[in-house]
Design a protein around this motif. Structure first.
Motif, mmCIF file in Angstrom:
data_model
loop_
_atom_site.group_PDB
_atom_site.id
_atom_site.type_symbol
_atom_site.label_atom_id
_atom_site.label_comp_id
_atom_site.label_asym_id
_atom_site.label_seq_id
_atom_site.Cartn_x
_atom_site.Cartn_y
_atom_site.Cartn_z
ATOM 1 N N GLU A 1 41.576 58.342 -74.014
ATOM 2 C CA GLU A 1 40.548 58.480 -72.976
ATOM 3 C C GLU A 1 41.177 58.425 -71.589
ATOM 4 O O GLU A 1 42.193 57.778 -71.393
ATOM 5 N N HIS A 2 40.530 59.103 -70.634
ATOM 6 C CA HIS A 2 40.929 58.920 -69.238
ATOM 7 C C HIS A 2 40.328 57.637 -68.688
ATOM 8 O O HIS A 2 39.182 57.300 -69.002
ATOM 9 N N ALA A 3 41.099 56.939 -67.870
ATOM 10 C CA ALA A 3 40.592 55.722 -67.245
ATOM 11 C C ALA A 3 39.635 56.082 -66.101
ATOM 12 O O ALA A 3 39.473 57.256 -65.741
ATOM 13 N N TRP A 4 38.989 55.076 -65.577
ATOM 14 C CA TRP A 4 38.127 55.177 -64.395
ATOM 15 C C TRP A 4 38.762 54.300 -63.331
ATOM 16 O O TRP A 4 39.095 53.152 -63.607
ATOM 17 N N THR A 5 38.920 54.827 -62.133
ATOM 18 C CA THR A 5 39.638 54.029 -61.133
ATOM 19 C C THR A 5 38.769 53.708 -59.917
ATOM 20 O O THR A 5 37.744 54.340 -59.673
ATOM 21 N N THR A 6 39.231 52.700 -59.182
ATOM 22 C CA THR A 6 38.581 52.325 -57.916
ATOM 23 C C THR A 6 39.674 52.145 -56.856
ATOM 24 O O THR A 6 40.851 51.973 -57.189
ATOM 25 N N SER A 7 39.272 52.178 -55.613
ATOM 26 C CA SER A 7 40.160 51.719 -54.544
ATOM 27 C C SER A 7 39.311 51.131 -53.440
ATOM 28 O O SER A 7 38.118 51.429 -53.342
ATOM 29 N N TRP A 8 39.914 50.266 -52.642
ATOM 30 C CA TRP A 8 39.141 49.517 -51.642
ATOM 31 C C TRP A 8 40.100 49.011 -50.583
ATOM 32 O O TRP A 8 41.226 48.625 -50.873
ATOM 33 N N GLY A 9 39.635 49.076 -49.327
ATOM 34 C CA GLY A 9 40.544 48.724 -48.245
ATOM 35 C C GLY A 9 39.863 48.073 -47.053
ATOM 36 O O GLY A 9 38.680 48.307 -46.779
ATOM 37 N N SER A 10 40.631 47.249 -46.379
ATOM 38 C CA SER A 10 40.186 46.663 -45.103
ATOM 39 C C SER A 10 41.433 46.500 -44.248
ATOM 40 O O SER A 10 42.525 46.290 -44.770
ATOM 41 N N THR B 1 35.656 49.334 -46.953
ATOM 42 C CA THR B 1 35.003 50.203 -47.930
ATOM 43 C C THR B 1 35.584 49.942 -49.315
ATOM 44 O O THR B 1 36.748 49.536 -49.455
ATOM 45 N N SER B 2 34.740 50.184 -50.317
ATOM 46 C CA SER B 2 35.157 50.044 -51.715
ATOM 47 C C SER B 2 34.677 51.305 -52.429
ATOM 48 O O SER B 2 33.510 51.674 -52.303
ATOM 49 N N HIS B 3 35.597 51.959 -53.129
ATOM 50 C CA HIS B 3 35.283 53.269 -53.705
ATOM 51 C C HIS B 3 35.357 53.278 -55.222
ATOM 52 O O HIS B 3 36.302 52.741 -55.805
ATOM 53 N N GLU B 4 34.397 53.935 -55.831
ATOM 54 C CA GLU B 4 34.560 54.365 -57.214
ATOM 55 C C GLU B 4 35.171 55.758 -57.150
ATOM 56 O O GLU B 4 34.630 56.644 -56.470
ATOM 57 N N LEU C 1 33.304 44.466 -53.045
ATOM 58 C CA LEU C 1 32.412 44.633 -51.891
ATOM 59 C C LEU C 1 31.767 43.303 -51.499
ATOM 60 O O LEU C 1 31.778 42.911 -50.327
ATOM 61 N N HIS C 2 31.218 42.633 -52.481
ATOM 62 C CA HIS C 2 30.454 41.423 -52.186
ATOM 63 C C HIS C 2 31.298 40.143 -52.168
ATOM 64 O O HIS C 2 31.202 39.350 -51.246
ATOM 65 N N GLU C 3 32.119 39.961 -53.195
ATOM 66 C CA GLU C 3 32.802 38.664 -53.333
ATOM 67 C C GLU C 3 34.055 38.562 -52.478
ATOM 68 O O GLU C 3 34.490 37.462 -52.158
ATOM 69 N N VAL C 4 34.654 39.693 -52.147
ATOM 70 C CA VAL C 4 35.816 39.637 -51.257
ATOM 71 C C VAL C 4 35.384 39.977 -49.825
ATOM 72 O O VAL C 4 35.427 39.146 -48.929
ATOM 73 N N TYR C 5 34.918 41.201 -49.615
ATOM 74 C CA TYR C 5 34.661 41.654 -48.249
ATOM 75 C C TYR C 5 33.463 40.974 -47.596
ATOM 76 O O TYR C 5 33.564 40.420 -46.499
ATOM 77 N N GLU C 6 32.306 41.042 -48.256
ATOM 78 C CA GLU C 6 31.113 40.478 -47.619
ATOM 79 C C GLU C 6 31.267 38.968 -47.442
ATOM 80 O O GLU C 6 30.937 38.414 -46.391
ATOM 81 N N ASP C 7 31.785 38.310 -48.479
ATOM 82 C CA ASP C 7 31.962 36.864 -48.397
ATOM 83 C C ASP C 7 32.869 36.493 -47.225
ATOM 84 O O ASP C 7 32.589 35.556 -46.473
ATOM 85 N N PHE C 8 33.960 37.239 -47.042
ATOM 86 C CA PHE C 8 34.880 36.977 -45.938
ATOM 87 C C PHE C 8 34.243 37.304 -44.591
ATOM 88 O O PHE C 8 34.315 36.518 -43.641
ATOM 89 N N MET C 9 33.623 38.459 -44.506
ATOM 90 C CA MET C 9 33.102 38.894 -43.197
ATOM 91 C C MET C 9 31.943 38.018 -42.731
ATOM 92 O O MET C 9 31.862 37.655 -41.564
ATOM 93 N N VAL C 10 31.074 37.671 -43.644
ATOM 94 C CA VAL C 10 29.945 36.812 -43.283
ATOM 95 C C VAL C 10 30.420 35.373 -43.087
ATOM 96 O O VAL C 10 30.130 34.734 -42.081
ATOM 97 N N GLY C 11 31.195 34.870 -44.045
ATOM 98 C CA GLY C 11 31.526 33.452 -44.057
ATOM 99 C C GLY C 11 32.646 33.052 -43.123
ATOM 100 O O GLY C 11 32.693 31.915 -42.656
ATOM 101 N N VAL C 12 33.576 33.954 -42.858
ATOM 102 C CA VAL C 12 34.724 33.607 -42.015
ATOM 103 C C VAL C 12 34.656 34.337 -40.670
ATOM 104 O O VAL C 12 34.737 33.715 -39.615
#
Lengths: 468, 468
Positions: free
Chosen positions: A251-260, A227-230, A177-188
């Protein structure tokens, strides 16, 4: 200059369509809701991809590619997911001249098929985190399509990761959310996005938490830019993504997904465009400096070529327009429409005085200056205008955002911009009421602007707006 | 070293499948004939894309994106085209929960939809040539799928251009053949492709001329690595791509199309792979140097990190493997499988003597050398091994290609390699006879190796082989 576009103030949606057509960014495809991204639009998308891809790799994710076609049965394994996507699916029933035994869907997103392979690839805790991303097309049937914003097919990146525990999954979803998306959207992109948590109502189908980035468009509406999802253990359980822990338990893993997606092109246009066309922030622009031969003359083209080469050597993305057979005015209008950050106009009269003219798209200023000073002036203008576009967008957002204390005030404010209202006075019921009037809770934020973990945290602020 | 793969000499197809699985390049997808390209495979594809894309842009084509879904009626407009592709189509009959009024096909290639838009965009001779390219997925239903070589969905680039006359179209189709495809395949992939003209029988459905690049695989079979087509005025007439000439007459344009795909990954494996795994030519390799910490020890990891940084600073694409918890032997086998051009092994014993070990994948040599010499030795090895792989592939092709004078000899020679035979002794009838025995004419060439304009030219040489 003659009016080229419907002014924004007159008809914002029409202005948007005009701009896309006249700047030759895209066209409607023959199948309803599909689009053709033309070279001028695709070049911007390629720059978005390059900038995003570099950040995604720094965040440790690796690119891969999963199939377009997904067995229908996969989608049914996660109850909320299939409910969310069923109305939008395109279904292939025939292949190779025969009816298929099981119909396949064209991916609307890839959690299911990637979940299936994560289950195959993950064995031990040593295999985690598994960090994947893909650049792909996806299909979601659209009844009210609008180019770049809602199309039946769009291009995007979708990240999919698996983690050993919830804390690691959450940290990664927020890192993206912050280091990929926000950094790109704000900085670029130069768009002052607000980050926040989606309410349960607005969450991704199958997610436990959805983080979002919301940008304000020129008409005061909000656009969800990424968006970035847990996903909790929902998909891990549906697809049996398990691992053996260091303690030898399974154990079951915990997953995420995120898209733009290519939707960001719509955001770019509606945030930075003006009545003369697009304005592309310099860091994003495929063409940062557009060197134009105004008309033929002694040494004019040679001088323009030299400037082009000098700018290129200085690291500027530059294009030369020496089409002197086409009227200069028409070419200048086209350059305005396409939003090249700076133009360097080289004509016989100015050149005789040793000058070229620097035209800045952001503020429209035209400055004659000695040819020898062009490169440094261009570099300075590119830096300044990147900041100026961001500042302008931020000023707009601030001027059109109001603090209110009741739901009714928030709904009223949303007619023209955004409202900040205590989430406690909205709540699930208020949200439904707002929705019925075309207004949504874009996200929840803490008072200090940070992103909450839960909508149940005290003293949250809801950002309320109309949206695309 | 334990046997990891089925040896090539024992079972070449099995070796190919083993290698793809064990080097983690790709997996079969859940829908028959589809594939998952895993990170190790996709990283190579990204390098192919980057190298090809740069050459395509130098050739003047611009990237764009056209829709995945094409109205069925579009395909029917060009008779040969629909005949060629109908058996392979995937058809979408339902979208958004409803049956579609007109079924849409998932693009098997995009001549038709791009033709439709070329007709909209081309008006005057000034709009020509129109040079477009897209990176996309396409679907051709496969009954006998094989990963990378024949898959129901694959990734590719497809170029589509429109020109004012036949000479310009031909020059461009040939420019792409030589300056984009041949230059990339020879110079980067290290595969000594033969360029030539396809016979009428082997031509692309709807083309007037198909140019091809054929590579020899490790089992002596041919792989078509890419094709460039002249489409004459077939699509221009079917889609009404016309322009007003300088003389004010209305003319049909002449179009070309050209494509190369993830099939090249199959060619890479089958041309350069050996019994220990893949060998990736240095210019292509996503990881050119793989720095391995052999095991923990005083200053070992620090020395490896320094070498990684020094190599990176020297412009080498480098990765560090410091997973000392995983047995070194397993990691070394994996590095062989993945085909990293050079490994730099840093272990306590060698390091105590001031040395690291340089392992070259191409010839398997292992050379201890002073740490201070590693960077220059790696650079030299990368250059030498790029050449060595090409030379090896060329030597193989030459040793397995024979000159024969009759069709029967050519068919016999194709059991183990390629035959060069006068086209005059083959002809259309001979070609059909060879086809019945699983042997095809791969391409026609002039005696001097140049590419003919017509199969009717005198003294042409036919390259005859079995193929993928």
């Amino acid at each position: 200059m003659a009016r080229v576009l419907t002014p924004r103030a007159e008809d914002f949606p029409r202005w948007y369509q005009d701009l896309i057509a006249k700047a030759q960014l895209a066209d409607n495809g023959p199948v309803r809701g599909t689009m053709v991204i033309r070279p001028a639009g695709y070049a911007i998308w390629e720059r978005m991809q390059a900038e995003m891809d570099a950040r995604i790799k720094v965040a440790g994710a690796e690119n891969a590619y999963f199939p377009l076609f997904i067995p229908e049965s996969y989608l049914r394994r996660e109850a909320q997911h299939v409910e969310g996507f069923s109305p939008e699916l395109a279904v292939v029933t025939h292949g190779g001249g025969k009816q298929l035994a099981e119909p396949v869907v064209v991916r609307p997103t890839s959690e299911t098929v990637i979940g299936e392979f994560m289950a195959k690839w993950v064995d031990s805790y040593r295999d985690l985190p598994l960090l994947l991303n893909q650049w792909a097309n996806v299909v979601r049937w659209e009844l009210r399509p609008r180019i770049f914003l809602r199309t039946s097919e769009f291009l995007w990146q979708e990240g999919h990761t698996a983690h050993a525990d919830e804390a690691d999954a959450r940290a990664y979803a927020r890192k993206i959310l912050h280091e990929v998306y926000e950094d790109f959207m704000v900085g670029v992109l130069g768009i002052p996005v607000l980050t926040g948590l989606k309410t349960a109502r607005e969450r991704f189908a199958g997610a436990t938490r959805t983080y979002t980035l919301e940008g304000m468009m020129g008409d005061g509406k909000a656009l969800q830019m990424g968006t970035s999802h847990e996903l909790g253990q929902n998909f891990a359980k549906a697809f049996d993504i398990t691992y053996t822990s260091a303690e030898r338990t399974v154990e079951h893993a915990w997953t995420t997904s995120w898209g733009s997606s290519t939707r960001m092109l719509g955001g770019l246009i509606m945030c930075h465009g003006d009545d003369n066309g697009l304005r592309v922030p310099p860091r994003l622009a495929p063409v940062q400096a557009y060197v134009m031969v105004v008309k033929s003359g002694d040494g004019v083209t040679e001088a323009a070529v030299k400037l082009r080469d000098a700018l290129r050597d200085a690291g500027v993305r530059v294009a030369l327009d020496d089409r002197v057979d086409t009227p200069f005015g028409r070419r200048a209008v086209d350059a305005e429409l396409k939003g090249y950050p700076v133009r360097v106009e080289v004509g016989p009269r100015d050149l005789a005085a040793g000058n070229a003219v620097l035209v800045r798209r952001t503020d429209g200023s035209k400055t004659p200056l000695p040819v020898a000073d062009v490169v440094s002036a261009v570099l300075a203008a590119l830096d300044a205008d990147q900041q100026a576009l961001y500042d302008g967008a931020l000023a707009m957002r601030e001027s059109r955002t109001v603090d209110v204390t009741t739901l009714d005030e928030a709904i009223e404010a949303a007619a023209d911009g955004w409202a900040r209202v205590p989430w406690s006075v909205v709540g699930v019921e208020g949200e439904a009421k707002a929705n019925a009037r075309g207004v949504t809770v874009r996200c929840l934020r803490r008072a200090d602007g940070s992103v909450p973990d839960s909508e149940d945290e005290p003293e949250l602020v809801a950002i309320v707006a109309r949206s695309y």
